[in-house]
Scaffold this active site. Sequence first.
Site, PDB file in Angstrom:
ATOM      1  N   THR A  98       0.675  -0.418  -5.526  1.00 11.25           N
ATOM      2  CA  THR A  98      -0.043   0.834  -5.290  1.00 11.25           C
ATOM      3  C   THR A  98      -0.852   1.175  -6.533  1.00 11.25           C
ATOM      4  OG1 THR A  98       1.752   1.612  -3.862  1.00 11.25           O
ATOM      5  CG2 THR A  98       0.250   3.282  -4.719  1.00 11.25           C
ATOM      6  N   THR A 104       0.864  -1.172   0.000  1.00 13.21           N
ATOM      7  CA  THR A 104       0.000   0.000   0.000  1.00 13.21           C
ATOM      8  C   THR A 104       0.900   1.219   0.000  1.00 13.21           C
ATOM      9  OG1 THR A 104      -2.007   0.904   0.961  1.00 13.21           O
ATOM     10  CG2 THR A 104      -0.215   0.509   2.476  1.00 13.21           C
ATOM     11  N   ALA A 108       2.187   5.363  -7.441  1.00 11.28           N
ATOM     12  CA  ALA A 108       1.426   4.380  -8.230  1.00 11.28           C
ATOM     13  C   ALA A 108       2.084   4.118  -9.579  1.00 11.28           C
ATOM     14  CB  ALA A 108      -0.013   4.859  -8.422  1.00 11.28           C
ATOM     15  N   CYS A 146       5.354   1.798  -8.041  1.00 13.05           N
ATOM     16  CA  CYS A 146       5.158   0.641  -7.150  1.00 13.05           C
ATOM     17  C   CYS A 146       4.005  -0.230  -7.651  1.00 13.05           C
ATOM     18  CB  CYS A 146       4.868   1.129  -5.732  1.00 13.05           C
ATOM     19  SG  CYS A 146       4.513  -0.208  -4.575  1.00 13.05           S
TER      20      CYS A 146
END
EC number: 3.4.25.2
Length: 177
Positions: free
Chosen positions: A168, A7, A162, A165
Amino acid sequence: MEQFRGTTIVCVRRNGRVALGGDGQVTLGNTVMKGNARKVRRLYGDKVLAGFAGGTADAFTLFERFEGKLEKYSGNLTRAAVELAKDWRTERALRRLEALLAVADKETSLLITGNGDVIEPEDNLIAMGSGGPFAQAAARALLDNTELSAREIAERALNIAADICIYTNRHLTIEEM
């Protein structure tokens, strides 16, 4: 059994405002299980923001405990965080919980860990989770080089994370006060 993981959570303070945001992806191994999870919440009558990275069930247990501590200590964020960290470190049932919490009110932002750490950032910025380092670098650059609001910085930092990763996504929840 594989763990739920990954996350990105970011908390930014600027000009008397605080924004705490997170992505919505829940991953089990290499499979996306959910793309629209809410990892950021308002607690204590909307006076406290809280976000988590780590195990979802563990985080909900910790949210409940933390809200109880806020009630017990009349909304004193630091005292509630320290007491939660003590319990988390010493109570056998809580010791196995795997999550990190970022919490903030109008004056203070804190990172709470299962090791008993309660950390107040020195640069008005908390970033954690698998995309945390990417979000932190982006937010720090935006804080130093733009006049963007706390919310705008949180959103841009999460979107940059995002991009990099795989754990994410861009389904963001951002709370601000």
